[in-house]
Structure formats: structure tokens, C-alpha cells
Design a protein around this motif. Structure first.
Motif, PDB file in Angstrom:
ATOM      1  N   GLY A   1      47.340  40.694  33.027  1.00 54.69           N
ATOM      2  CA  GLY A   1      45.801  40.463  32.541  1.00 54.69           C
ATOM      3  C   GLY A   1      45.128  42.192  31.857  1.00 54.69           C
ATOM      4  O   GLY A   1      46.002  43.278  31.513  1.00 54.69           O
TER       5      GLY A   1
ATOM      6  N   THR B   1      44.216  36.457  33.960  1.00 49.50           N
ATOM      7  CA  THR B   1      45.086  35.114  33.088  1.00 49.50           C
ATOM      8  C   THR B   1      46.485  34.601  32.931  1.00 49.50           C
ATOM      9  O   THR B   1      46.456  33.575  32.528  1.00 49.50           O
ATOM     10  CB  THR B   1      45.993  35.990  30.987  1.00 49.50           C
ATOM     11  OG1 THR B   1      47.321  36.897  30.982  1.00 49.50           O
ATOM     12  CG2 THR B   1      44.239  36.754  30.326  1.00 49.50           C
ATOM     13  N   ARG B   2      46.921  35.146  34.765  1.00 50.15           N
ATOM     14  CA  ARG B   2      47.943  34.609  34.865  1.00 50.15           C
ATOM     15  C   ARG B   2      48.089  35.348  36.542  1.00 50.15           C
ATOM     16  O   ARG B   2      48.256  36.510  36.276  1.00 50.15           O
ATOM     17  CB  ARG B   2      49.588  34.524  34.180  1.00 50.15           C
ATOM     18  CG  ARG B   2      50.548  34.234  35.121  1.00 50.15           C
ATOM     19  CD  ARG B   2      51.369  33.900  34.124  1.00 50.15           C
ATOM     20  NE  ARG B   2      52.258  32.712  34.051  1.00 50.15           N
ATOM     21  CZ  ARG B   2      54.205  33.124  34.207  1.00 50.15           C
ATOM     22  NH1 ARG B   2      54.472  34.741  34.289  1.00 50.15           N
ATOM     23  NH2 ARG B   2      54.970  32.542  34.960  1.00 50.15           N
TER      24      ARG B   2
ATOM     25  N   MET C   1      39.600  34.589  36.642  1.00 48.17           N
ATOM     26  CA  MET C   1      40.503  34.552  35.741  1.00 48.17           C
ATOM     27  C   MET C   1      39.667  32.839  35.028  1.00 48.17           C
ATOM     28  O   MET C   1      39.142  32.104  36.284  1.00 48.17           O
ATOM     29  CB  MET C   1      41.715  33.914  36.662  1.00 48.17           C
ATOM     30  CG  MET C   1      43.196  32.673  35.818  1.00 48.17           C
ATOM     31  SD  MET C   1      43.921  32.671  36.407  1.00 48.17           S
ATOM     32  CE  MET C   1      45.050  32.357  34.893  1.00 48.17           C
TER      33      MET C   1
ATOM     34  N   SER D   1      46.273  47.351  29.592  1.00 48.09           N
ATOM     35  CA  SER D   1      46.684  45.858  30.154  1.00 48.09           C
ATOM     36  C   SER D   1      47.875  46.282  31.348  1.00 48.09           C
ATOM     37  O   SER D   1      47.878  47.336  32.245  1.00 48.09           O
ATOM     38  CB  SER D   1      47.775  45.932  28.801  1.00 48.09           C
ATOM     39  OG  SER D   1      48.287  44.784  29.504  1.00 48.09           O
TER      40      SER D   1
ATOM     41  N   TYR E   1      35.852  29.841  38.391  1.00 48.41           N
ATOM     42  CA  TYR E   1      36.173  30.235  37.406  1.00 48.41           C
ATOM     43  C   TYR E   1      37.570  31.246  38.914  1.00 48.41           C
ATOM     44  O   TYR E   1      36.043  30.253  40.212  1.00 48.41           O
ATOM     45  CB  TYR E   1      35.614  31.213  36.712  1.00 48.41           C
ATOM     46  CG  TYR E   1      34.530  32.303  37.608  1.00 48.41           C
ATOM     47  CD1 TYR E   1      34.970  33.218  38.159  1.00 48.41           C
ATOM     48  CD2 TYR E   1      33.242  32.036  36.956  1.00 48.41           C
ATOM     49  CE1 TYR E   1      33.811  33.871  39.254  1.00 48.41           C
ATOM     50  CE2 TYR E   1      32.431  32.636  38.058  1.00 48.41           C
ATOM     51  CZ  TYR E   1      32.678  34.123  38.973  1.00 48.41           C
ATOM     52  OH  TYR E   1      31.566  33.943  39.359  1.00 48.41           O
TER      53      TYR E   1
END
Lengths: 327, 327, 327, 327, 327, 327
Positions: free
Chosen positions: E72, E86-87, E51, E14, E35
Motif C-alpha cells: 500500500g 491495497t493487499r 483497506m 510505497s 472497509y
């Protein structure tokens, strides 16, 4: 009832069969979901399988080299056949019919070993015959020699492949030698026998086919010379007299030069009649075998041409075309 | 009484013999004096001769291709045997024993022609047999085919050399084909027969061996295709039915690809089993022949090694060395 | 109203247009769902299309070579433009405007054919003029010669491409010849005309562009020699006198040597002035054409550089950069 | 009365003529006697001369680069014409007719210089025109540029050879450019003008032709870039405005890439249309020039073929053969 | 607390960390959804991030070269580690710890610059010392020289990489020179200093690493010669006397020949002792560096072998294997 | 009084000196007269000698390898110095000063052997130290190792040449290793020690330098592996524990890969850090040595350039030129 073999699969067949599994991997796809990828093989060849949405439990339920029963469907994907598995379960090796996983059935291996002995024991040259005998009676050697593949990929890449390649080459050598009066037939035949024997330790082939560290770092040419040196000592002890130095040199030379060109990894170019003949015949055998294999396994079933082969730099003509468009 | 042949000459022999003369030249030495240089040959090979202080009269007394009697002495000069001539006189061709100038005696040529017919007529494929027949019954073709050399230098460079090379290759092909189930034996044998036939017009060999202009500019691969096209028409007329287009394509392909690599002048790489086998076997035959010849003709009689051959990039081992110095 | 051509498409355009379809395939994606992949082309080039969740009905609704109307959207995918189709319907060939599918409009082909005739009929050499005439009046030849592409991919790969390449090369040859006094202009121009003519049978181009079996196995160099031999016979009949052997040899030589190097498939290297000039000019034409094409079709619109081209081993500079960063 | 030139000499001519002498050496023959060897040239070429039993007095009677009168006889020795001199005496340069020693007579050089100016001043691109002007008005540059050879051996190896090669290449470039719409004609022509200019300092050519140390160690490609940088500064001063950075880059790129391949000493491969065209045309000019020269100077006067040229890897066909032996 | 660096990432970690972003692209997947793909780097290396279901807003929220915070998870995909983000949010450069993005921390760069000065100022040769001084006191030069990478990919591809490579090579050169009496140590050391300096303008490295147009079209070898010429003028002004022409030639020669072979882009082969030594040592440094890097970064953590490297044509042995399977 | 050595000879010196004689031949000249050719050497090098009008008596008066006194005169013939002998008489070996015939005087050999021991015994790795000890205490090995040349021609071709090359390489390796943290210094140093040791039996060097049959047919790479295997057994016996398999593999790998490229006869490419470093340093040593030798021995004493060296494909710059012609 006879099983259906991997090499016979067409597009979108339903499959429920036992295979040997290797190279299993648990991998994420682009979206981060895990799938299982694994190579499945029988004696006719291998096929790549994927099981979508796989998990750790499946992954751990078998080891590389184990037998597994797989259910699923075949599909042609990017020019290669693959299998989409829906179920994979381990199978006890005892329940498996060994013949289905050995390209060369035991009886064929036996025939080749027998033929090998016949040819070698039929030689007229006493030194070479004694030397050959030292190999033939060495159980560890013979066991490995008759199980080793001739390569990791493509070229006789199955148990017994080395034996098959070597005995066929010895047959060819025996037939061709009489056409050239200067060729020493027994020397050529012995060279054909020994040229690739380093592969019994260059490769590992108990479960999956790979190079050993020694094989990768040193290579079968150099390894075979060491092996020959040990056998020469045994033979001289057995015979109670030395093998002529020159004869041993000629054998070693055939081994180290049999790739024929520096760029193919031979540290020496062929410099004797038998060495040049061995190189040419080994090349013939490898080329014809590779052409046959490419044509047989080509997935473009409807076309008179195989796909483009980058190693060969060409397509191969399987035949059955119409000659030309105007025809 | 048997003559002594060129290939048997040693250093400083006295010579009085009949030869065929070619490449005569009247040349000045560094001091401006003229000498005559001429190649002298018998069936075993050729030797370079010089006659010091020659004049126009000697030079004009014979033509290239004529027979001459030469008196003189041999000597080894810069690694090659040469002959210092003291007398050169023309000889009537009728007084010459033809056998002494033909490496393959007539009886051997006859045997090869007969064997050629046997192999070709023994083929099972009716189309190829008919096609072969059209060549066999063509007197001009057979006459040239059995007289042509296989090359201008080195490789079977004597009358009948092409025939000898081709028939030997056909024998080897016949023996090897059964070892590979995918090889069409008749196709391979016919390819071996036709692959070099363009040489009958690529080379000139009535008096001395040379390339024709057409041979130099177009080459025997392309010339053989034209020749084959004419014979196919004859064969189809003879048989009253067409030879399958694909079979003809396969033959043409074997011809244009038989040098095996672009850099050896093949416009196409081998793409069929028979084409790759033909290339490998032709290469085997050429290499073994060349090794035999180099070893046999090497002038370093006392040494286990030939001189360095620049084309091969190596010396060759004739044998008889002591293994190594420590031995 | 004028259509929008494939070569003009940008990212994410909406498309509703007629194309010629080729290379259709029904393929599974990784999840086993089927999609249809097909090449769509107009006169400006071609684009790869995919239709997701396709079925057998769509796949069978048209054949390769047919015209189809396609609705969908463009997108740049991995550096190449592709089209995601939502609808594909067959279109009757009669409803199609032929000009939209022919890179060279009929009028341009006519102009090139006319120019070809002018140049050939304007030659001073009577033999070459007669020979050329035999080609010009041969309807089958001229029809194929003006429809054939110059290649299957890249190099003038469209109907009329061969004609365009050949006529341009003949123009260049005409202009350059006077700069070199030793060049026989008519011979060079005729060589430029004939050098690639074997492609009319080496390639098939009725529906899609491909090699014929003969083309792949024998090649256009050897095929052109056969074609020339037939035309020489016609010309000699027409003229009532032979064309000098040497002139024909020189033409054949230009054909078989025009790739200039063995590794490019020429069985002979250029050995005459006109042959070396033809090779150099053909190479110039091919290189400049290829550079122009790479720069024009490069999808990196914003960059002064094209993408890396593996065949060339380099990027190309399209221009418009700032010289250097310090600038 | 017109002199007889070196290129016209046949075998065994009597000679009494003035030459320029270079590369004189006093050498022992194998027996230890001294002879003088010297190269003698006029505008048509050069010939090697030997004077037997020479002594120090003759050797010192002239310097390399001097004119000498030589009496003697020609002879063909090992395929090359040479001259056996019996007398060598120095000649005052003032008594010599300069035209006899300049392959390009002054009037031809003048014509080429004038043509060079016409082409350059006729360009439409103002920056390139200004840049060219800076070279044209530079007396030292123009003097060296019109005297330099294009090479030390073979390729335009005579005073004015560089000029002749460059102007011819510019003519060819001008004629070819319109056939390719993407080529910037002025850029290509300027590139043709500048590509070899580094040779004015890479070579020395006041007396004999050789490489300077700088030429050998750095090479004319890199030297030309330095020279161009200086001229660009002048041109910008003259014009009062900068030449666009990109235009200068394109010129430098043409210079450093004009050998076209790494193995020919180009540190960069051609990456613009004009650079690839320049390479191809420069190659055309060099190849055709070399073929012409080999054919013209070949000493095998009676043969349709030149001798084997090791650099080209082939013989060249001069023509006049009979087509083939059967003809 | 110390951050976790890219080079330390394992599978399925992570991540919530700041990176420098480059090469951002908004791309459609096969289904047409967009993406975002972007390269993320810190001082230890870079990782590719995706992403899913990205939109224009994210794409425009930062520029290439900016710092961004990314959340992510890592995953191993097709043999390479990637990051599924994810961000992604932009970060102000002021909030970033510069040391985390500079492979060579400022203090290490300072040490190398200092060492560079020591070695150069310690030379005995006054001309070379003066010349070196002109570089050392040139702030623009030193600033770029200590920031430039040694390459765009692989080979010291980070800020300060050029400096690190050059100083290490100078160390090696200093140590090796005394072993060879003919090597001029100061000349070799200066050559090591200058050989790659053209890279300060051949590459751009303010935000991302790339070739400049000039770099691509001309190359650092030629550019370095121009730079050296300017510095020589400065040095001569500074010293009030010329640097010997031969010494400058030797330096230029070392620069243009240091790739050692034509096919590596050297327009000249090494012809002096120092030039050949520089080439060999530069090659040693590059090879050893590349081997170290390949082994360190290889993702097959459990294996004694790296993956196959196509450039090297081999795998590398990292060690820890069992010797051979038989053990 | 000190003798004058071969390497010091100029043109036309009078000579009366003792040499070692090799390669004697009795040969006819073009006129059929016999002359004696023989190589004469002292520690500085060798010179070719001819004695005109020689006879069998002279020829038989000494053997190859004997010492002879020669009277005669030097002369420069075709770029090489030769000696025209007028008298040759055998000399008893006892009357000869050995130092004059040993490039490395005994004291230098002793110093190198001592240094070899120091370096090897100074290693920290106990296994490698023990292994090295087994070589150092092996008298036959050390005796041959310190007498063997490093090559038959050029490269350290004198007694002690192998030792000199190896110890120098070990010095260089020791100095360079610390610059690369990943290099295992002891492994690299041991590899440098062992890499060429096969030459002690690959070459014969008791009288003249040549390849043994084994050396020619098998080569020193393979022979060294056999030798290493024997010593490993001794070392393990001596130490009473096995040397780790991987360490032995790494040594063998360094030996078989140290030529670095297939075309130089290595059957394996370097795959470890130490193997790649050994190859690069061995290459450095060979190149620098060869450059030094070419420059030192070049007979064009007046020129800043050596003659063209075909192996290197270039001339070398000895220096002392004027920079450029304009200078």
C-alpha cells in the motif's frame, strides 16, 4: 462598491472575492485524493476553504500571507461556515485595497495612537509621564505596539487589536479610578498601558499570527519586565534623576501579577490596590469582549442561544426568545 | 469636643468612653475564675473588651445592643487591639450622640438615597423606571435597604453599608457601560441596584449583625428573586401593562448569577453581557474595598506590609518600603 | 404483531417502521451534496438516520415532532448504531399506536400517579398532607408533572421520566428513613416529591426535549421555590391556618440544596438531616440509574466492559469476563 | 442508682464519678507550673480534664486505659466542656460496672451479632453464604469485628462502632436493593459486610483508639483484600469447589473502590452497580450519622444552629428558630 | 537487507512489508460501503491501516495477533500517518524475523535481566537480598517480568518495557541514594524493583496489550501487595527466619504510595524517605521518557515545536527555532 | 568544651548559653502584664523564649540580630520546645565563636564553592563555561550566593543553605543525566546552578531572614532572568562572540518554569527535556530534605511517627514501631 465581508456570509452564497491566504495545506482525503485547504481572511474575520482535486500547481501558485482571488460557494458544515473553492488565483498586493484587510482602518489606528498620547501626556505624575514619553517617542516600539494583535486567537486577534484593547482599558481605568479614593489614577493608567506590551515580541504578526519561540518559552509577563527595565534607564537619563525605586517596583508588580491567579500564569498575586484593580478591569474587558464576539459570530442565527462554548462551560443568551414556552 | 474612635486607638491608651455593647459572655479562665467578655463598637469599628474578675451583677447590668460607658486601657494582644475594662456602666440611649455610632451619618445616607433615586429615575427604559419606582416608594423596603449592612463581617459591615456598596457600584456601572456598545446601560444599572437586595432579609441588623434562619438556609440570591416577582406584579399593575417577560428573566438571571461561579454560590453562571459585566464590576468593588480596608486597619503600623491574610493567601503592600535591601 | 424497537437493533438490519422524527437537518457533505439527517425515536430510545442525496422536498415533507415511516438499513458507525434511510414518508398521528412511543405506557403512568397519591396522603403530618393535596388536585401541575422528563439527555429523558424518578426516590426514602431515628420521614418524603418539580417548567417536552429560556437562565431550583411559595399560600387558605414558617423553610432548603455541592449548582449546602439524606439518596438513584443505562445501552456487545465514559472518567464492568487472563 | 453521663454535663456541675482515663500528660503552663491533663470517658463520650498544680505522684498513680475516680467541677471553656479536677484516684477495674463504659451494652452487641448472622445466612447465593460462614465461625475475627470502633475520632468511635455501622448499612442495603432490579442483593449485602473489615487491624482499640503502624502505612482497603484472599481459600476448601473468580473480583473491587473517589483514598473508582450503590449508601450512613452526632453534641444549647464545622464547611440547623426575624 | 520501520515512514511512501496485525474491524463508511481497518506494528511502533472496499474474506483471512504482509501507500491524514492498503495476506510466524517485532532485542533483554540480578544480588541487606532471590529464581515471574510492557499506551508500551523502565529506575536510584545520607539505598532499590511488578498480571500482553479484568478492577498496586506477601513467606522459609515486620511494611508502603498522590490512584501518600524518593524518581523517569517519546515521534517534522499535547497541557520545544522572529 | 545546641534540648533542661536574638517583642499577657518574647538561635536551629515580667530596659538592651547570653529553663509547651528565660544580657560579637552560629562552617562553605567551580569549569560546552565563569569571578555575586539561605523558613533556611542546595542538586543532576541520552548534561547542570540564584536579592539575610520588597512583589524567577540577561552580555563581551540565542532561551526557560506548575508560581510549564528534569530533581531534593528535617526535628521523641504536618497533609514514619499491634 463595497465588498461583502467574510463575517456576513450566509449558507450557500456564491463568492468571487480577494482574500489573504494562510495555512495552506495539500491533503489527501480518505480515498487518497488530494485537496487544498487554506484559510482565507479579510478584516472581518476568516473562513476555511477547500478546493477538491487540487494539485501541486495550485498549491505552489501562492505563499502563505499572499492575496488571492477565490471563486466558489459557501456552505455550513458541522456548525461552521466553509467555502468550497473552484478557482484560486494570486493577486498583486498593490491591487488590493488595504482597508479591506485591516479590522482597524488606518484612521482608527491613528485616532487610538493619538488618544493614547493624550491620556499618557495628561498624567500629573512627572516620573510616569517621562517614562511614558520614552515609549511614545520610540518609533520601533510604537510601530509594533500599534500593529500587534492582542492574541493569536479570539481575543482582539487582528492588527491593532492590542492597541484597541489597551486604549479601551485605559479609558475604563480613567473613569473608574475616581470612584475609589485609594487608587493612584496615574499608576493604574500606566499599568494599563504597560501590562500587555510584552506581546509585541511574544507574538509574530507580520504575515500570520503565532507565538515566537521566546514568547512560548518565556511569556509576555517576563518579557515586559525586561523591556520596562530598559525604558526606565532611558527615562532616568532623560530626566536626569532616578524614578523612585518603589514606583518602578509597583509597575513591575502590576505587570507580573495582572493575570491575577497562579493558574493563569501570574507568578505573583496582586498585592497593591492598583494591581488588583488592573486585574479586575482587564478581566472585565476580556470577558465582555469575548461575550460580544461569541454572540456576534454565532452561526445559529435563528436561535436565542449561542452554541455551547467549552471554554466558558456554557451557552450564551443572545436574546429574542419568548421567555418561556408557556409565555 | 470630638470623641476618640475605636479605629484610632493605639497601644496602652487610657479609655473612658461610651460604646454599643454586643456578644457579652461571662466565661471562666483556665483557673476557673470568671471574666466578662464583650464587643464594644462605635461608628468606626469594634474592639473586644475583657473585664477580669467579673460577676453576675455586671453581666446582667446591660443587654446586648445597649450603650455602656467603659473605663479601662487598651493593649495589643496577639496582633489585635483589645481593651481591659475596669468599669462598665449602662448608659441611657437618649444621652447618646447617634452620629457617633453610625458609620454613615444621616446626611450621608440621605445623599446616597437621593443619588439612588436620581440614577434610577434618570433611566430611559420605561419598564425599568416603573419597576424601580415601585421599590423607591416602598417605605419598608427603602428603610431596610438604607439600614442594612452589606455583610456580617468585613465587607461594608455597618448600617448603610449595603446602600453605600450598591450606589457606588451603580456609579461605576454608569461610567463603564458607555465603553461597551453592546451593554444595555439601564439593564446593568438596574441589576446593580437589585443584585444584593435579598440581604435586607438575609441579615438581621437591628441590634447585632447576623444571618437570619431564612438567610442561612435559602440565601439572598433566591430571596431576591421572590422579592422581585412581587414587585414586578406591582409594577405591572401600576403601569397597566406587562413588563416584557424577557426583561424580567434578564433581571432574575443577573441576580442568581452575580456571584459568577458555582463555588461562590451562584446556581447559574452569567450568560448575558450585562450579567458578566455585573459580576466583574461587583468583584472589582468588593476586592478594592477589601484591599483598602485591610491596608487601613492593619495593625503593623511600622511595616510596609500588612499581616498575612489567609483568605487572600497573601500579604498586601501598603508601600513606603525602600524598594529592596540593597537600594 | 409486536414491533421491533430501536434499542434492539443490531448491525445491518433491514428496517421498515414508524418513528417520531426530531432535529431534522439538510446538510452538505464534504463534496457539497446534500443529505438529510434526522433523529428517529420510539419508546425504547432513539437512532440517528441519514438519507443520502436528499432534497428540499423530503426535508419539508414533515416537521420535527411528526411521525414518519422510514425504510432503510442499520449500521454500526464509529461505535454508534445509525440508520441509512432510503425512504421517509409522513404518517398521520392517528394511525400510530401511542404505546409504542411512550417509554412508560399509560397504565404505568397511572400506577405511578396512584402510588404518588398513596404515599403523600399516607403521611402523618397534617401540614405536609394538606400541602401535598394542593399539588395533587392541581390538574395543570399533575398533567405536566406526569409528562415531564427528568432530563434532556441520559437521565430519565422520556415522557414520565420525572414521575418515575420521583416516585422511586420516594419509595427509597420511605424504606431508608426508619433506619435513622432523627430523620423526619414525612419531611424527607415531601422533599423527595418537590425537589425536582421545577423541571416541569425548566424543560419543554411537547415535541422535543429542551431547556426553556427561563430554565436555562434561572434553573429549576429557584423556579421550584417560587412554585412552592404559591402552593403554600393555597394550602394555608385551604387549611385556614398557617403552615409553620420553619417547616416551609426546611422544604425550601431541601430544594435549593439538593444538588449537594456548589459546583453542581446548589446555592446552599445541605444543613439539615433531611436535606443531607435527600442529596445522598438522589445521588444514589441517579448514579445507579446511569450505571444501569450505560451497561444496557453499551454497543460493545461482546465485551465485559462498556466503552470509556468521559463524564464518569472510567469504563464500567458489565461482567462475564474470565476474571483474569491466567484464570 | 443511675450515673450521670459525660454527654449530659452542663456548665458548672459538681462531679464525683468513675471514668476511663487516657492521654494523660503532665504539662507546664505559661508560668512554668505543672498541671495534669487527661481525657476522661464513659460510654456516652469523653471530656477533657485538667488538674492544676499536679505533680509526678498523681501522674504516675494510674496508666492510660485505667479507671479513675475524679472529683471536680465542669466548665464551658472556649466552646467545649471541660472538667477542673481537684482529686484523681485509681479504681480497680473489678469494681466498675462495665455497662457504663460500653456505648453498646453487651446485649446490644449480641443483638447486632445475631442480626449479622441472620442476614448473612439468609442469603440465597451459596458461594457468598459459604464465604460469610467462614467469617462467622472465626472466633478471633468475630471478637475483633464486634469490638472494633469504626474510626479513631467522630465516626462510631467506640467499641462496637464498626459492628453497629456495618449492620445498619446491611439493613439499609437490604431495603434499597429491591428498588433497583439490576442490583445483586446478596453481592451488595456481602460487600457492605466486608467493606470496612480491614479496620479490625488498621486500628488498635484495646486501651485507646489509634492507628496501628500497618494501618497508617497500608490502610484498611488493602488490608481487607489480603484478609479476603485468605478467607476465600478457606471457603473453597470448606465447599470443595472454587468460588467463581468473577465473584471474588467483584467483592475485592467493592472493597478497594468503596471510598468512591481517588481523593478519599480509593485506588479504583466504582465500576459495577453494586460498587456504586455501596459507595453511595456508605456515604449516606456516614453523613447522616455525622449530622446527628454534630447536632446532638453541639454545646450551643440555646441556639438553633450548631457551631461552624470546618470539615463540613458549614453550620447545621438544629431547628427551633423563628423562621426569620421579621416573622 | 534491513527493513524500513514504521517509525521511519514519511508521507506517500510505497510499502510492501510484514507487520503484526491487531484490532481489525470491518466498518461501513458514510456511504455504507465496507472497509477494513487494522493496526499494523513492528518493533518501532504501529500505524493505522485502511483497506477500501474490503470484504468478509479478507477480514477472516487473519486473526488479531497474526503476522501479515501488506502492500500500500502511506499518507499523512489529520496529523497522523496512515497506510492505505491495497493487499493484505497472512504470513506464517516461522518466516518472520522475531527481532523486527521486539523493540528490545533478545540480547538487550538478556543484558537487562543480568543487570537486574547484579544490582539485587549486590545489596548489603541480607533480608532484602534473600527476598529478591526468591523473585529471581521464579521462572514464571521472571518470564512475565521481562516480557510485560510498562503500559498499554505511550509509556514503555512494548514487550520488555516494564523491565527496561524498572532497571533504569534502579540505576538512577543507586546513583542518587548516596547524595542523601538518610536514604536506605537497598530499601530504595528494592522498592524500585517491586513498585510496578503488579503489572505482570494487571496487563495482558500475549497478543495485544490490554488490561485484564483483575487489573482494571483491582489495580497493580493492590495486586503487587498480594504478590509480595507470597514471596515474603517463601523468603522466610528459605532463610529460616522471619524478615522484620517493619521492613516488609516499608516495602508494602512504597508499593501502595508510589503514585504519590490520591488523584493518581495511590491509597496512601508517601510517609517514609524511601517512599517519597521512589515517587519522585519514578515521576522523573516517566516524565523524561514521555518528553523524549513525544519529541521523537512528533509528525511536525519541520517545526521546532511538537503539536499540542492535551495530557501535558502544552506543546514541547524540540529546538532548532531561531530564538525569536526579530533574530 | 563543646556547647549544647538548640536542636539537642530536651524537656526541663537548665540553660546558660549565647544565642543570636531575633524577632524580639514586648507583649502583654491576658492580665495586662508585659513579657518579652524573642527567638534564639544557634547553628542547629532556633527556639522561642519568653521572659516573664519583662520591662522596657531589657527590651532595649539588645537589637534583633545581636548576640545575647540567656539563662533559663526549657519546657515542652503545646508540642514545641520553649525556653523560659530568667536573665538576658547582650554579648559582644567579637567574643562569640562564629562556628557555633553557622550551620555550614566556613570550611564546608569553602568546599562547596570549590566543588561548584569544579563542576562548572568541567563542562564541555564552551558558551556555558564562559557564562559560568562570569558568575564565578563576580565577587559580589559569589559572596551573596554563598551566604544566602534557600528559604526564609524550613527549606535550607540558614546562611549557605542556597549554596548547599544548589551544589547538591548539581551533583544529583550530573549523576542522573547519563541515564537519559536526550538530556544535555551541561545545560541541565547550568540550569541547576542558575535556577534559584534570584534568591540572592529576593531574600534579605544580613541579620534576620526575610523577603525584600522586590522579592515579595516580583519574585526570584523574574529577578533571575534580569540577572541572567546582564551576565549574558558580559559573557558575550568576554568571549567576543554571541551565545546562541536558543541556548539563552533554554536557560531562561529553565528558570521561569522550574516550579513546574502554575499554582507553584511558574509562569510557564517545562517544555524542554532539561526543564522537566530540573523540575523533577529540584522537587526530589526539596522533598527529601524536608522529610529528613521533619523527622530529625520532630519533638515526639518516643513515637515512631512525627506529628501531623498540615503542609504535607500527613504524619511521617520515623520507624522503630512494632509493625502492628498483633506483631
Amino acid at each position: 462598491m463595497s465588498r461583502r465581508y467574510v463575517a456576513q456570509y450566509g449558507h450557500q452564497e456564491s463568492v468571487n472575492e480577494v482574500f489573504r491566504a494562510t495555512e495552506k495545506q495539500l491533503r489527501p482525503n480518505r480515498n487518497g485524493n488530494l485537496y487544498l485547504q487554506v484559510e482565507l481572511s479579510d478584516r472581518s474575520g476568516s473562513i476555511s476553504a477547500r478546493m477538491w482535486n487540487a494539485n501541486d500547481a495550485v498549491y505552489k501558485s501562492f505563499d502563505n500571507g499572499d492575496f488571492v482571488r477565490v471563486e466558489g460557494n459557501t456552505q455550513l458544515f458541522q456548525g461552521a461556515m466553509q467555502l468550497i473553492a473552484t478557482r484560486i488565483t494570486p493577486v498583486d498586493a498593490k491591487e488590493v485595497n488595504d482597508e479591506e484587510f485591516t479590522p482597524l482602518p488606518a484612521v482608527e489606528v491613528d485616532r487610538l495612537v493619538k488618544r493614547l498620547g493624550e491620556i499618557l501626556r495628561g498624567m500629573a505624575d512627572p516620573h510616569l509621564r517621562t517614562l511614558a514619553e520614552c515609549f511614545l517617542v520610540d518609533d520601533r516600539f510604537m510601530s509594533r505596539f500599534s500593529r500587534a494583535p492582542a492574541g493569536v486567537k479570539h481575543h482582539h486577534a487582528y492588527h491593532g487589536g492590542l492597541l484597541e484593547h489597551v486604549v479601551n482599558l485605559m479609558e475604563v481605568a480613567s473613569r473608574v479610578a475616581p470612584c475609589y479614593p485609594q487608587i493612584d489614577r496615574d499608576l493604574l493608567v500606566t499599568g494599563a498601558f504597560l501590562h500587555d506590551m510584552g506581546k509585541i515580541d511574544e507574538l509574530s504578526y507580520d504575515r500570520e499570527f503565532a507565538y515566537t519561540d521566546e514568547g512560548q518559552l518565556i511569556g509576555h509577563l517576563v518579557m515586559a519586565v525586561s523591556l520596562l527595565e530598559r525604558k526606565v534607564q532611558e527615562a532616568e537619563k532623560l530626566a536626569g534623576e532616578p524614578i523612585p525605586v518603589e514606583k518602578v517596583l509597583r509597575l513591575k508588580h502590576m505587570i507580573v501579577s495582572h493575570h491575577g491567579r497562579y493558574e493563569f500564569g501570574s507568578p505573583k498575586l496582586p498585592m497593591t490596590i492598583e494591581a488588583i484593580a488592573l486585574y479586575c478591569l482587564d478581566n472585565l474587558d476580556a470577558q465582555v469582549f469575548f461575550f460580544q464576539q461569541q454572540m456576534r459570530d454565532d452561526p445559529n442565527v435563528g436561535s436565542p442561544w449561542t452554541g455551547y462554548n467549552a471554554n466558558l462551560g456554557r451557552k450564551l443568551y443572545k436574546g429574542g426568545g419568548e421567555g418561556n414556552e408557556e409565555g
